[in-house]
Design a protein around this motif. Sequence first.
Motif, PDB file in Angstrom:
ATOM      1  N   GLN A 193      49.076  54.091  38.325  1.00  0.00           N
ATOM      2  CA  GLN A 193      47.729  53.524  38.296  1.00  0.00           C
ATOM      3  C   GLN A 193      47.636  52.284  39.181  1.00  0.00           C
ATOM      4  O   GLN A 193      46.672  52.109  39.934  1.00  0.00           O
ATOM      5  CB  GLN A 193      47.350  53.183  36.855  1.00  0.00           C
ATOM      6  N   LYS A 194      48.645  51.433  39.107  1.00  0.00           N
ATOM      7  CA  LYS A 194      48.619  50.212  39.918  1.00  0.00           C
ATOM      8  C   LYS A 194      48.716  50.531  41.405  1.00  0.00           C
ATOM      9  O   LYS A 194      48.028  49.918  42.231  1.00  0.00           O
ATOM     10  CB  LYS A 194      49.760  49.288  39.505  1.00  0.00           C
ATOM     11  N   GLN A 195      49.564  51.489  41.743  1.00  0.00           N
ATOM     12  CA  GLN A 195      49.716  51.838  43.151  1.00  0.00           C
ATOM     13  C   GLN A 195      48.428  52.436  43.706  1.00  0.00           C
ATOM     14  O   GLN A 195      48.002  52.104  44.812  1.00  0.00           O
ATOM     15  CB  GLN A 195      50.870  52.822  43.323  1.00  0.00           C
ATOM     16  N   GLN A 196      47.792  53.309  42.940  1.00  0.00           N
ATOM     17  CA  GLN A 196      46.546  53.917  43.400  1.00  0.00           C
ATOM     18  C   GLN A 196      45.436  52.887  43.542  1.00  0.00           C
ATOM     19  O   GLN A 196      44.644  52.936  44.486  1.00  0.00           O
ATOM     20  CB  GLN A 196      46.126  55.016  42.423  1.00  0.00           C
ATOM     21  N   SER A 197      45.388  51.942  42.617  1.00  0.00           N
ATOM     22  CA  SER A 197      44.336  50.927  42.695  1.00  0.00           C
ATOM     23  C   SER A 197      44.503  50.036  43.917  1.00  0.00           C
ATOM     24  O   SER A 197      43.519  49.573  44.497  1.00  0.00           O
ATOM     25  CB  SER A 197      44.341  50.072  41.425  1.00  0.00           C
ATOM     26  N   GLU A 198      45.759  49.802  44.332  1.00  0.00           N
ATOM     27  CA  GLU A 198      45.983  48.966  45.511  1.00  0.00           C
ATOM     28  C   GLU A 198      45.779  49.738  46.806  1.00  0.00           C
ATOM     29  O   GLU A 198      45.433  49.152  47.834  1.00  0.00           O
ATOM     30  CB  GLU A 198      47.402  48.384  45.481  1.00  0.00           C
ATOM     31  N   GLN A 199      45.987  51.048  46.769  1.00  0.00           N
ATOM     32  CA  GLN A 199      45.840  51.846  47.978  1.00  0.00           C
ATOM     33  C   GLN A 199      44.388  52.180  48.282  1.00  0.00           C
ATOM     34  O   GLN A 199      44.045  52.515  49.413  1.00  0.00           O
ATOM     35  CB  GLN A 199      46.645  53.146  47.849  1.00  0.00           C
ATOM     36  N   GLN A 200      43.517  52.117  47.289  1.00  0.00           N
ATOM     37  CA  GLN A 200      42.111  52.416  47.514  1.00  0.00           C
ATOM     38  C   GLN A 200      41.461  51.288  48.300  1.00  0.00           C
ATOM     39  O   GLN A 200      41.650  50.113  48.004  1.00  0.00           O
ATOM     40  CB  GLN A 200      41.383  52.598  46.181  1.00  0.00           C
ATOM     41  N   THR A 201      40.681  51.673  49.314  1.00  0.00           N
ATOM     42  CA  THR A 201      39.993  50.676  50.136  1.00  0.00           C
ATOM     43  C   THR A 201      38.754  50.203  49.413  1.00  0.00           C
ATOM     44  O   THR A 201      37.922  51.012  49.001  1.00  0.00           O
ATOM     45  CB  THR A 201      39.590  51.288  51.485  1.00  0.00           C
ATOM     46  N   PRO A 202      38.583  48.921  49.234  1.00  0.00           N
ATOM     47  CA  PRO A 202      37.388  48.440  48.531  1.00  0.00           C
ATOM     48  C   PRO A 202      36.130  48.736  49.339  1.00  0.00           C
ATOM     49  O   PRO A 202      36.139  48.669  50.570  1.00  0.00           O
ATOM     50  CB  PRO A 202      37.632  46.929  48.419  1.00  0.00           C
ATOM     51  N   PRO A 203      35.029  49.114  48.692  1.00  0.00           N
ATOM     52  CA  PRO A 203      33.788  49.426  49.418  1.00  0.00           C
ATOM     53  C   PRO A 203      33.234  48.192  50.112  1.00  0.00           C
ATOM     54  O   PRO A 203      33.334  47.074  49.612  1.00  0.00           O
ATOM     55  CB  PRO A 203      32.841  49.904  48.302  1.00  0.00           C
ATOM     56  N   GLU A 204      32.673  48.435  51.300  1.00  0.00           N
ATOM     57  CA  GLU A 204      32.100  47.331  52.054  1.00  0.00           C
ATOM     58  C   GLU A 204      30.818  46.855  51.393  1.00  0.00           C
ATOM     59  O   GLU A 204      29.987  47.652  50.963  1.00  0.00           O
ATOM     60  CB  GLU A 204      31.809  47.770  53.490  1.00  0.00           C
TER      61      GLU A 204
END
Length: 265
Positions: free
Chosen positions: A206-217
């Motif tokens: 879960q932590k790895q996926q949350s960090e790999q997701q690009t935050p929306p502009e």
Amino acid sequence: MTDLSTRPRPADPGDPSDLTAQAAAALLASNRRRRRIRRWIAVGTLPLTLAALLFVGKILSMYAFAHQSITAYVADDYAGSEAAARGQDFLNWFEPFKAPFNIGTALAGAEKLPEARAELEESLELASGLEVCTVRINLALVLERMGDAARADGDGAAAAELFGEALTVTTEMPEECDSEEAQEQSSDPDRDMQQSTDDLEDRLKQKQQSEQQTPPEEEQPEEEPQPQPSEDKLDELEDKLEQGTQERDQQQGDDGGGSGTDKPW
């Protein structure tokens, strides 16, 4: 002619005093031989005796240092736990993985995470069989905490990398670690090793996926157009400007061209 009365008479083989002297001499000679044999035996076995004493002393000291390290860790005395664990590191022939494991665990408790990681990685190289199970769990936990620290510092890329490394450590856990024997050899018997591993893997994913997701502009708000003044307003402003210019020219003419500071509008 020799006087026969002056010649020494040969010893009588049956004389009791002579038999006693011979027996005493033989006994003394035998005792001397036995003493020499005992002396050589003592000299020959001295290295073995010293080695045995060293062996016993090392075993006793290892248990003493291990007990002291665990006791200090439970009491949150991480510096004392580390010092005791380093005492295990000297001539560590029997269970070489335990000294760096205990040192790394104590360093992790003191939040010295990079140093703890180095010690636990060394312990993992020295461990074999079921020994690797507990080492892998603690190493993965240290890597997870390092990832949390990187995320708190705003370094999402480093955090994702550390979470991935921790996940690799757990997924490479041998199948033998999911056994009662491995549970019995755990450094924390009250902790379910398999359940802890599963929970750790889920948390890391879960932590790895949350960090790999690009935050929306973030959408930039559209600027509202400024209202344009009407023609009547422009005419009014122009009249005021012209009137002010005339008044200023008239004032300068009355003052005779003297110098001064213009008043603000």
